[in-house]
Design a protein around this motif. Structure first.
Motif, PDB file in Angstrom:
ATOM      1  N   ALA A 255      10.798 -12.264   4.600  1.00 23.24           N
ATOM      2  CA  ALA A 255      10.731 -11.849   3.195  1.00 23.24           C
ATOM      3  C   ALA A 255      12.077 -12.104   2.519  1.00 23.24           C
ATOM      4  O   ALA A 255      13.137 -11.925   3.123  1.00 23.24           O
ATOM      5  N   PHE A 256      12.017 -12.482   1.248  1.00 27.73           N
ATOM      6  CA  PHE A 256      13.215 -12.789   0.467  1.00 27.73           C
ATOM      7  C   PHE A 256      13.049 -12.191  -0.923  1.00 27.73           C
ATOM      8  O   PHE A 256      11.974 -12.267  -1.525  1.00 27.73           O
ATOM      9  N   ALA A 257      14.127 -11.585  -1.452  1.00 24.86           N
ATOM     10  CA  ALA A 257      14.097 -10.997  -2.790  1.00 24.86           C
ATOM     11  C   ALA A 257      15.272 -11.525  -3.598  1.00 24.86           C
ATOM     12  O   ALA A 257      16.408 -11.568  -3.109  1.00 24.86           O
ATOM     13  N   HIS A 258      15.012 -11.926  -4.835  1.00 23.49           N
ATOM     14  CA  HIS A 258      16.047 -12.377  -5.749  1.00 23.49           C
ATOM     15  C   HIS A 258      15.926 -11.628  -7.064  1.00 23.49           C
ATOM     16  O   HIS A 258      14.841 -11.552  -7.663  1.00 23.49           O
ATOM     17  N   ASP A 259      17.049 -11.029  -7.491  1.00 25.32           N
ATOM     18  CA  ASP A 259      17.072 -10.283  -8.749  1.00 25.32           C
ATOM     19  C   ASP A 259      15.927  -9.270  -8.786  1.00 25.32           C
ATOM     20  O   ASP A 259      15.237  -9.125  -9.797  1.00 25.32           O
ATOM     21  N   SER A 260      15.724  -8.596  -7.671  1.00 25.82           N
ATOM     22  CA  SER A 260      14.612  -7.655  -7.537  1.00 25.82           C
ATOM     23  C   SER A 260      15.126  -6.357  -6.933  1.00 25.82           C
ATOM     24  O   SER A 260      16.029  -6.366  -6.093  1.00 25.82           O
ATOM     25  N   ARG A 261      14.536  -5.239  -7.338  1.00 22.14           N
ATOM     26  CA  ARG A 261      15.046  -3.937  -6.916  1.00 22.14           C
ATOM     27  C   ARG A 261      13.912  -2.994  -6.521  1.00 22.14           C
ATOM     28  O   ARG A 261      12.839  -2.997  -7.121  1.00 22.14           O
ATOM     29  N   ASN A 262      14.230  -2.207  -5.492  1.00 20.70           N
ATOM     30  CA  ASN A 262      13.385  -1.069  -5.091  1.00 20.70           C
ATOM     31  C   ASN A 262      11.959  -1.482  -4.727  1.00 20.70           C
ATOM     32  O   ASN A 262      10.990  -0.805  -5.046  1.00 20.70           O
ATOM     33  N   ASN A 263      11.851  -2.612  -4.035  1.00 23.15           N
ATOM     34  CA  ASN A 263      10.553  -3.102  -3.609  1.00 23.15           C
ATOM     35  C   ASN A 263      10.374  -2.923  -2.104  1.00 23.15           C
ATOM     36  O   ASN A 263      11.355  -2.876  -1.344  1.00 23.15           O
TER      37      ASN A 263
ATOM     38  N   GLU B  59       1.772  -8.560   3.158  1.00 23.40           N
ATOM     39  CA  GLU B  59       1.044  -9.788   3.503  1.00 23.40           C
ATOM     40  C   GLU B  59       0.600  -9.736   4.956  1.00 23.40           C
ATOM     41  O   GLU B  59       1.399  -9.455   5.846  1.00 23.40           O
ATOM     42  N   THR B  60      -0.683  -9.946   5.201  1.00 25.95           N
ATOM     43  CA  THR B  60      -1.226 -10.067   6.554  1.00 25.95           C
ATOM     44  C   THR B  60      -2.004 -11.377   6.651  1.00 25.95           C
ATOM     45  O   THR B  60      -2.115 -12.120   5.671  1.00 25.95           O
ATOM     46  N   ALA B  61      -2.585 -11.638   7.812  1.00 27.03           N
ATOM     47  CA  ALA B  61      -3.258 -12.918   8.029  1.00 27.03           C
ATOM     48  C   ALA B  61      -4.467 -13.114   7.129  1.00 27.03           C
ATOM     49  O   ALA B  61      -4.799 -14.243   6.763  1.00 27.03           O
ATOM     50  N   ASP B  62      -5.132 -12.022   6.746  1.00 24.38           N
ATOM     51  CA  ASP B  62      -6.379 -12.169   5.999  1.00 24.38           C
ATOM     52  C   ASP B  62      -6.402 -11.427   4.679  1.00 24.38           C
ATOM     53  O   ASP B  62      -7.432 -11.427   3.987  1.00 24.38           O
ATOM     54  N   ALA B  63      -5.296 -10.787   4.289  1.00 25.79           N
ATOM     55  CA  ALA B  63      -5.300 -10.032   3.034  1.00 25.79           C
ATOM     56  C   ALA B  63      -3.873  -9.837   2.546  1.00 25.79           C
ATOM     57  O   ALA B  63      -2.927  -9.780   3.345  1.00 25.79           O
ATOM     58  N   VAL B  64      -3.738  -9.708   1.226  1.00 24.26           N
ATOM     59  CA  VAL B  64      -2.443  -9.438   0.591  1.00 24.26           C
ATOM     60  C   VAL B  64      -2.632  -8.280  -0.390  1.00 24.26           C
ATOM     61  O   VAL B  64      -3.579  -8.279  -1.182  1.00 24.26           O
ATOM     62  N   LEU B  65      -1.732  -7.315  -0.319  1.00 25.42           N
ATOM     63  CA  LEU B  65      -1.740  -6.195  -1.258  1.00 25.42           C
ATOM     64  C   LEU B  65      -0.547  -6.307  -2.186  1.00 25.42           C
ATOM     65  O   LEU B  65       0.588  -6.518  -1.740  1.00 25.42           O
ATOM     66  N   VAL B  66      -0.786  -6.146  -3.485  1.00 25.17           N
ATOM     67  CA  VAL B  66       0.273  -6.042  -4.487  1.00 25.17           C
ATOM     68  C   VAL B  66      -0.007  -4.774  -5.285  1.00 25.17           C
ATOM     69  O   VAL B  66      -1.087  -4.625  -5.868  1.00 25.17           O
ATOM     70  N   ALA B  67       0.940  -3.842  -5.284  1.00 22.88           N
ATOM     71  CA  ALA B  67       0.732  -2.573  -5.983  1.00 22.88           C
ATOM     72  C   ALA B  67       2.065  -2.060  -6.516  1.00 22.88           C
ATOM     73  O   ALA B  67       3.122  -2.338  -5.948  1.00 22.88           O
ATOM     74  N   HIS B  68       2.018  -1.314  -7.593  1.00 20.79           N
ATOM     75  CA  HIS B  68       3.209  -0.607  -8.064  1.00 20.79           C
ATOM     76  C   HIS B  68       3.389   0.639  -7.215  1.00 20.79           C
ATOM     77  O   HIS B  68       2.411   1.294  -6.820  1.00 20.79           O
TER      78      HIS B  68
ATOM     79  N   HIS C 185       2.828 -13.052   8.394  1.00 20.97           N
ATOM     80  CA  HIS C 185       2.371 -14.359   8.871  1.00 20.97           C
ATOM     81  C   HIS C 185       2.933 -15.543   8.103  1.00 20.97           C
ATOM     82  O   HIS C 185       2.754 -16.676   8.525  1.00 20.97           O
ATOM     83  N   ARG C 186       3.610 -15.290   6.983  1.00 26.65           N
ATOM     84  CA  ARG C 186       4.170 -16.405   6.229  1.00 26.65           C
ATOM     85  C   ARG C 186       5.324 -15.892   5.379  1.00 26.65           C
ATOM     86  O   ARG C 186       5.553 -14.698   5.288  1.00 26.65           O
ATOM     87  N   MET C 187       6.026 -16.860   4.760  1.00 30.33           N
ATOM     88  CA  MET C 187       7.172 -16.504   3.945  1.00 30.33           C
ATOM     89  C   MET C 187       6.706 -15.789   2.679  1.00 30.33           C
ATOM     90  O   MET C 187       5.758 -16.190   2.015  1.00 30.33           O
ATOM     91  N   LEU C 188       7.398 -14.678   2.353  1.00 28.20           N
ATOM     92  CA  LEU C 188       7.097 -13.891   1.158  1.00 28.20           C
ATOM     93  C   LEU C 188       8.348 -13.834   0.300  1.00 28.20           C
ATOM     94  O   LEU C 188       9.405 -13.408   0.765  1.00 28.20           O
ATOM     95  N   ALA C 189       8.249 -14.270  -0.947  1.00 24.90           N
ATOM     96  CA  ALA C 189       9.385 -14.279  -1.867  1.00 24.90           C
ATOM     97  C   ALA C 189       9.040 -13.490  -3.119  1.00 24.90           C
ATOM     98  O   ALA C 189       7.935 -13.597  -3.652  1.00 24.90           O
ATOM     99  N   ALA C 190      10.004 -12.682  -3.577  1.00 22.43           N
ATOM    100  CA  ALA C 190       9.840 -11.903  -4.803  1.00 22.43           C
ATOM    101  C   ALA C 190      11.020 -12.200  -5.723  1.00 22.43           C
ATOM    102  O   ALA C 190      12.176 -12.161  -5.291  1.00 22.43           O
ATOM    103  N   VAL C 191      10.750 -12.475  -6.982  1.00 24.49           N
ATOM    104  CA  VAL C 191      11.783 -12.835  -7.946  1.00 24.49           C
ATOM    105  C   VAL C 191      11.604 -11.996  -9.205  1.00 24.49           C
ATOM    106  O   VAL C 191      10.527 -11.989  -9.811  1.00 24.49           O
ATOM    107  N   GLY C 192      12.661 -11.258  -9.568  1.00 22.27           N
ATOM    108  CA  GLY C 192      12.675 -10.544 -10.837  1.00 22.27           C
ATOM    109  C   GLY C 192      11.657  -9.434 -10.955  1.00 22.27           C
ATOM    110  O   GLY C 192      11.123  -9.200 -12.050  1.00 22.27           O
ATOM    111  N   VAL C 193      11.398  -8.718  -9.867  1.00 24.85           N
ATOM    112  CA  VAL C 193      10.412  -7.635  -9.923  1.00 24.85           C
ATOM    113  C   VAL C 193      11.044  -6.332  -9.437  1.00 24.85           C
ATOM    114  O   VAL C 193      12.045  -6.335  -8.718  1.00 24.85           O
ATOM    115  N   GLU C 194      10.435  -5.217  -9.843  1.00 25.46           N
ATOM    116  CA  GLU C 194      10.933  -3.901  -9.458  1.00 25.46           C
ATOM    117  C   GLU C 194       9.776  -2.995  -9.048  1.00 25.46           C
ATOM    118  O   GLU C 194       8.668  -3.100  -9.587  1.00 25.46           O
ATOM    119  N   ASP C 195      10.065  -2.116  -8.105  1.00 23.21           N
ATOM    120  CA  ASP C 195       9.154  -1.027  -7.742  1.00 23.21           C
ATOM    121  C   ASP C 195       7.775  -1.516  -7.323  1.00 23.21           C
ATOM    122  O   ASP C 195       6.758  -0.877  -7.599  1.00 23.21           O
TER     123      ASP C 195
END
Length: 495
Positions: free
Chosen positions: A316-324, A345-354, A330-340
């Motif tokens: 996992a990699f975060a750029h300009d991102s806080r409190n995540n 990420e798993t092999a068969d599903a991805v969750l994105v939630a505040h 199973h794969r590379m996860l990148a977050a840019v400019g997001v907060e909270d």
């Protein structure tokens, strides 16, 4: 003093989807260390006799009460730790914590002993294990003298997701490491305003779900307050079947048992009782970095964070991102400019939630269940007592899986009504039974299992057996299986 740890491992962890699934819930996951939450629970009281020799205690191997479907996961996790178990008591259907503890108490007293039960949920985090053991040492002395002891967590914020305990007068006992209090009342989960008032008063603690009391005392209390429950559990256990350290109770009888928690069934009515012969109900405060990890936001709170407040797990990699919380399996996860945010990420599903909506993740599992999908139940890699299988590809009338069979293990002798199977050996040695034929296959060799054939796959070797299985037919569900023989006693089960 005789101490019997009891680990209650019946939760489903639906709010930690997609990492936690019904068939492999959060207590079997390494969420905060290299050990799983179940393993950490078992390890938590290591060192108790050495740190508190004045107790002259005997510490028994744990009794684990779990869902029948999880029995092989529990056994395997203790095998990996090279630890003994007193018993694994199986619930054929979930009936909450009061019947589970009654099963454990009856099991603990079956040899005529009357130990102090240390009741621990399998899915909690405690940062300060030594502080926890000191509190357990206090609780052991109080419970051995006939008290009912519960542990209250010193609150760090006005939490609305927990029940509360109101503490009464203090008990000054020089022999204790800390101070015990009378427990005045169990309080339901408050709203925000009430939670703030509880925190400001200093008289309220979070309800941890941790208890200590003698096994005979619990049995007497459940008989007193919930006699129908006590009768049903005794009857279910009387019809038990024991195999490989598993205690199977009667499914039909246990299904008729009332469902209730330890709090509602016994602790709350005891706290409200004014009978002269009531046992003391005592409260020990705990300030040891406790969390029940009931949601992804709670995991973010207990995990180590970088300078920007991010928890990064996996690639996992975060750029300009806080409190995540960024968790990649199973794969590379990148977050840019997001907060909270919570991104899992798993092999068969991805969750994105505040993070503010972490408690709402359960809505996803409810949707999956109503839609008759299986992502709420199983991971892409499904564990079995003989090993595991993973889905590779699936289409109309075909499915491809990768099977891993542990050395010395075997699948059941079985047949399928609707599918045929091709097996290709990737590595290891396979012993294949197909009707009256038995053959050994090695790397790059293959065989065909027709529809309706009685067949079995075994690993007679010393390394894991890897198989590619290609299924074809009109129906490819896991319930299309008839077992004739099974070393794991699963002939009545469909998966």
């Amino acid at each position: 003093m005789l101490l019997q740890p009891v680990i209650l491992s019946g939760g489903s962890g639906s709010r930690l989807w997609p990492l936690s699934r019904e068939a492999y819930p959060k207590q079997f996951l390494p969420l905060t260390s290299e050990h799983t939450m179940l393993q950490e629970t078992a390890r938590r009281i290591d060192g108790l006799p050495a740190e508190h020799p004045q107790l002259a205690m005997e510490n028994r191997a744990p009794i684990v009460v779990c869902n029948q479907a999880h029995r092989f996961l529990v056994a395997e996790q203790f095998r990996l730790m090279e630890r003994d178990l007193a018993a694994i008591v199986l619930e054929p259907i979930g009936r909450n914590t009061a019947p589970a503890l009654t099963l454990a108490a009856l099991t603990a007293t079956a040899d005529g002993a009357d130990p102090v039960l240390l009741v621990m949920p399998a899915d909690h985090v405690i940062a300060n294990d030594q502080g926890f053991r000191a509190a357990v040492a206090d609780g052991l002395q109080l419970a051995d003298d006939g008290a009912v002891v519960t542990f209250g967590i010193v609150p760090s914020k006005p939490e609305t997701g927990y029940g509360y305990l109101r503490q009464g007068a203090g008990l000054e006992q020089p022999a204790l490491n800390g101070r015990a209090f009378r427990l005045e009342a169990f309080v339901e989960k408050p709203d925000v305003e009430q939670a703030q008032a509880y925190l400001a008063s200093g008289e309220y603690l979070w309800n941890s779900g941790l208890f200590m009391l003698k096994a005979s005392l619990w049995l007497a209390l459940i008989e007193r307050f919930r006699p129908a429950m006590a009768t049903a559990v005794r009857a279910a256990l009387a019809d038990q079947r024991n195999a490989d350290n598993f205690i199977h109770v009667s499914s039909e009888v246990f299904a008729a048992c009332p469902s209730d928690s330890i709090d509602y069934a016994v602790m709350e009515p005891l706290s409200a009782s004014k009978a002269a012969d009531d046992p003391p109900l005592l409260l020990l405060p705990l300030d040891v970095g406790w969390s029940d990890v009931g949601a992804w936001s709670a995991l973010w709170e207990v995990r180590e964070r970088d300078e920007q407040g991010n928890v990064l797990d996996g690639d996992a990699f975060a750029h300009d991102s806080r409190n995540n919380l960024l968790l990649a399996k199973h794969r590379m996860l990148a977050a840019v400019g997001v907060e909270d945010l919570i991104v899992v990420e798993t092999a068969d599903a991805v969750l994105v939630a505040h993070k503010d909506h972490a408690q709402d993740v359960k809505a996803v599992t409810q949707f999956l269940s109503k839609s008759k999908r299986n992502e709420h139940r199983d991971h892409q890699r499904v564990h079995r007592p003989w090993g595991a299988f993973s889905g590779i590809d699936k289409g109309a009338r075909y499915q491809v899986k990768r099977l891993t069979v542990k050395p010395g293990h075997a699948l059941s002798l079985q047949m399928h009504h609707h599918r045929a199977e091709h097996w290709i050996v990737v590595s290891g040695t396979a012993k294949v039974t197909c009707d009256d034929q038995v053959q050994l296959l090695t790397e790059n060799q293959s065989t065909y299992i027709p529809v309706g054939a009685r067949h079995r796959l075994e690993n007679p070797g010393t390394i894991p057996l890897e198989i590619i299985e290609v299924q074809s037919g009109s129906y490819l569900g896991e319930d299309d299986i008839v077992r004739f023989e099974d070393v794991y006693q699963r002939t009545e089960e469909t998966s």
